[in-house]
Design a protein around this motif. Sequence first.
Motif, PDB file in Angstrom:
ATOM      1  N   ILE A  60       0.679  -1.138   0.058  1.00 22.26           N
ATOM      2  CA  ILE A  60       0.182  -0.113  -0.097  1.00 22.26           C
ATOM      3  C   ILE A  60       1.030   1.213   0.044  1.00 22.26           C
ATOM      4  N   ARG A  61       1.942   1.229   1.060  1.00 20.00           N
ATOM      5  CA  ARG A  61       2.927   2.491   0.959  1.00 20.00           C
ATOM      6  C   ARG A  61       3.445   2.597  -0.550  1.00 20.00           C
ATOM      7  N   LEU A  62       4.022   1.334  -1.424  1.00 18.33           N
ATOM      8  CA  LEU A  62       4.476   1.677  -2.491  1.00 18.33           C
ATOM      9  C   LEU A  62       3.362   2.142  -3.610  1.00 18.33           C
ATOM     10  N   ALA A  63       2.270   1.660  -3.340  1.00 24.64           N
ATOM     11  CA  ALA A  63       1.189   2.264  -4.528  1.00 24.64           C
ATOM     12  C   ALA A  63       1.009   3.678  -4.022  1.00 24.64           C
ATOM     13  N   HIS A  64       0.677   4.004  -2.960  1.00 23.99           N
ATOM     14  CA  HIS A  64       0.562   5.578  -2.364  1.00 23.99           C
ATOM     15  C   HIS A  64       1.602   6.301  -2.931  1.00 23.99           C
ATOM     16  N   ASN A  65       3.065   5.865  -2.869  1.00 30.42           N
ATOM     17  CA  ASN A  65       4.044   6.805  -3.096  1.00 30.42           C
ATOM     18  C   ASN A  65       4.052   6.776  -4.721  1.00 30.42           C
ATOM     19  N   ALA A  66       3.835   5.833  -5.236  1.00 33.68           N
ATOM     20  CA  ALA A  66       3.772   5.835  -6.813  1.00 33.68           C
ATOM     21  C   ALA A  66       2.594   6.691  -7.232  1.00 33.68           C
ATOM     22  N   ALA A  67       1.494   6.769  -6.664  1.00 39.14           N
ATOM     23  CA  ALA A  67       0.441   7.648  -6.924  1.00 39.14           C
ATOM     24  C   ALA A  67       0.703   9.039  -6.795  1.00 39.14           C
ATOM     25  N   ILE A  68       1.387   9.238  -5.566  1.00 43.01           N
ATOM     26  CA  ILE A  68       1.818  10.846  -5.371  1.00 43.01           C
ATOM     27  C   ILE A  68       2.751  11.106  -6.293  1.00 43.01           C
ATOM     28  N   ASP A  69       3.829  10.391  -6.663  1.00 38.21           N
ATOM     29  CA  ASP A  69       5.014  10.639  -7.702  1.00 38.21           C
ATOM     30  C   ASP A  69       4.322  10.788  -9.333  1.00 38.21           C
ATOM     31  N   GLY A  70       3.156   9.928  -9.490  1.00 38.83           N
ATOM     32  CA  GLY A  70       2.479  10.040 -10.849  1.00 38.83           C
ATOM     33  C   GLY A  70       1.694  11.438 -10.881  1.00 38.83           C
ATOM     34  N   MET A  71       0.984  11.761  -9.719  1.00 33.88           N
ATOM     35  CA  MET A  71       0.409  13.000  -9.532  1.00 33.88           C
ATOM     36  C   MET A  71       1.349  14.119  -9.996  1.00 33.88           C
ATOM     37  N   ARG A  72       2.408  14.265  -9.315  1.00 35.24           N
ATOM     38  CA  ARG A  72       3.310  15.345  -9.528  1.00 35.24           C
ATOM     39  C   ARG A  72       3.734  15.439 -10.798  1.00 35.24           C
ATOM     40  N   ARG A  73       3.977  14.144 -11.471  1.00 33.92           N
ATOM     41  CA  ARG A  73       4.710  13.997 -12.862  1.00 33.92           C
ATOM     42  C   ARG A  73       3.798  14.492 -14.018  1.00 33.92           C
ATOM     43  N   ARG A  74       2.448  14.252 -13.774  1.00 30.51           N
ATOM     44  CA  ARG A  74       1.568  14.157 -15.060  1.00 30.51           C
ATOM     45  C   ARG A  74       0.396  15.188 -14.696  1.00 30.51           C
ATOM     46  N   GLY A  75       0.390  15.849 -13.471  1.00 28.59           N
ATOM     47  CA  GLY A  75      -0.538  16.557 -13.128  1.00 28.59           C
ATOM     48  C   GLY A  75      -1.897  16.087 -12.890  1.00 28.59           C
ATOM     49  N   VAL A  76      -1.878  14.851 -12.722  1.00 27.69           N
ATOM     50  CA  VAL A  76      -3.372  14.079 -12.453  1.00 27.69           C
ATOM     51  C   VAL A  76      -4.189  14.516 -11.463  1.00 27.69           C
ATOM     52  N   ARG A  77      -3.588  15.435 -10.472  1.00 29.98           N
ATOM     53  CA  ARG A  77      -4.525  15.902  -9.723  1.00 29.98           C
ATOM     54  C   ARG A  77      -5.570  16.884 -10.431  1.00 29.98           C
ATOM     55  N   GLU A  78      -4.865  17.854 -11.185  1.00 28.60           N
ATOM     56  CA  GLU A  78      -6.004  18.663 -11.835  1.00 28.60           C
ATOM     57  C   GLU A  78      -6.869  18.126 -12.964  1.00 28.60           C
ATOM     58  N   ARG A  79      -6.342  17.174 -13.482  1.00 28.10           N
ATOM     59  CA  ARG A  79      -7.109  16.430 -14.627  1.00 28.10           C
ATOM     60  C   ARG A  79      -8.159  15.498 -13.818  1.00 28.10           C
ATOM     61  N   ALA A  80      -7.717  14.957 -12.547  1.00 28.49           N
ATOM     62  CA  ALA A  80      -8.919  14.204 -11.788  1.00 28.49           C
ATOM     63  C   ALA A  80      -9.951  15.073 -11.367  1.00 28.49           C
ATOM     64  N   ARG A  81      -9.538  16.241 -10.865  1.00 27.86           N
ATOM     65  CA  ARG A  81     -10.669  17.308 -10.381  1.00 27.86           C
ATOM     66  C   ARG A  81     -11.644  17.609 -11.628  1.00 27.86           C
ATOM     67  N   ASP A  82     -11.228  17.711 -12.878  1.00 25.80           N
ATOM     68  CA  ASP A  82     -11.990  18.000 -14.014  1.00 25.80           C
ATOM     69  C   ASP A  82     -12.787  17.052 -14.563  1.00 25.80           C
ATOM     70  N   ASN A  83     -12.128  15.737 -14.318  1.00 25.44           N
ATOM     71  CA  ASN A  83     -12.965  14.606 -14.560  1.00 25.44           C
ATOM     72  C   ASN A  83     -14.016  14.226 -13.541  1.00 25.44           C
ATOM     73  N   CYS A  84     -13.515  14.535 -12.270  1.00 22.91           N
ATOM     74  CA  CYS A  84     -14.739  14.082 -11.345  1.00 22.91           C
ATOM     75  C   CYS A  84     -15.909  15.099 -11.615  1.00 22.91           C
ATOM     76  N   ALA A  85     -15.523  16.466 -11.842  1.00 19.22           N
ATOM     77  CA  ALA A  85     -16.811  17.438 -12.125  1.00 19.22           C
ATOM     78  C   ALA A  85     -17.796  16.983 -13.487  1.00 19.22           C
TER      79      ALA A  85
END
Length: 172
Positions: A60-85
């Motif tokens: 879970i820690r590996l997955a969490h860290n990969a997700a955080i790194d992925g969000m930083r690398r690809r700007g997923v956080r902003e895209r996810a908010r747009d998609n969720c809307a």
Amino acid sequence: MRGPALERLYDEHAQSLYAFLLHLTRDEADTRDLLQEVFIKLARHPELLDGVRDERAFLIRLAHNAAIDGMRRRGVRERARDNCARETVSLFAPAPDPDTEIFREELSRALAELPPEQRAVVHLKLWAGLTFEEIADTLEIPLNTAASRYRYGLDKLRERLRPLYEEMKKAE
């Protein structure tokens, strides 16, 4: 890590890791990519598991860290908010009862509205059944932070779902 050991880890943990990552990313393609990234990392660096006492928490820690790194690398956080809307990823299997189906859809939308940090803790507590201590260790956050993120997340879910709940009670 060779074939059978990696297969065992995948068989035992991939489904719960997928659900956890989906709650974080809100995007199925990103979730699949991150899950693959976690297991490729383990295949390439089997020594990462040396001395690990709790495989589940470590994964879970590996997955969490990969997700955080992925969000930083690809700007997923902003895209996810747009998609969720625009649309919500369904987290639940279809229900035969229309009221249950509506509630599940609204719960999915409410979960999507939570900040990623709260959503991660709520998921680990409610769906993975981890204790606050396990959540704190897994996400590498203080115990009180895990508990408060859970409490704030639940408060937001209750507030968001209360009108639907009251409407359903009236209809009974």
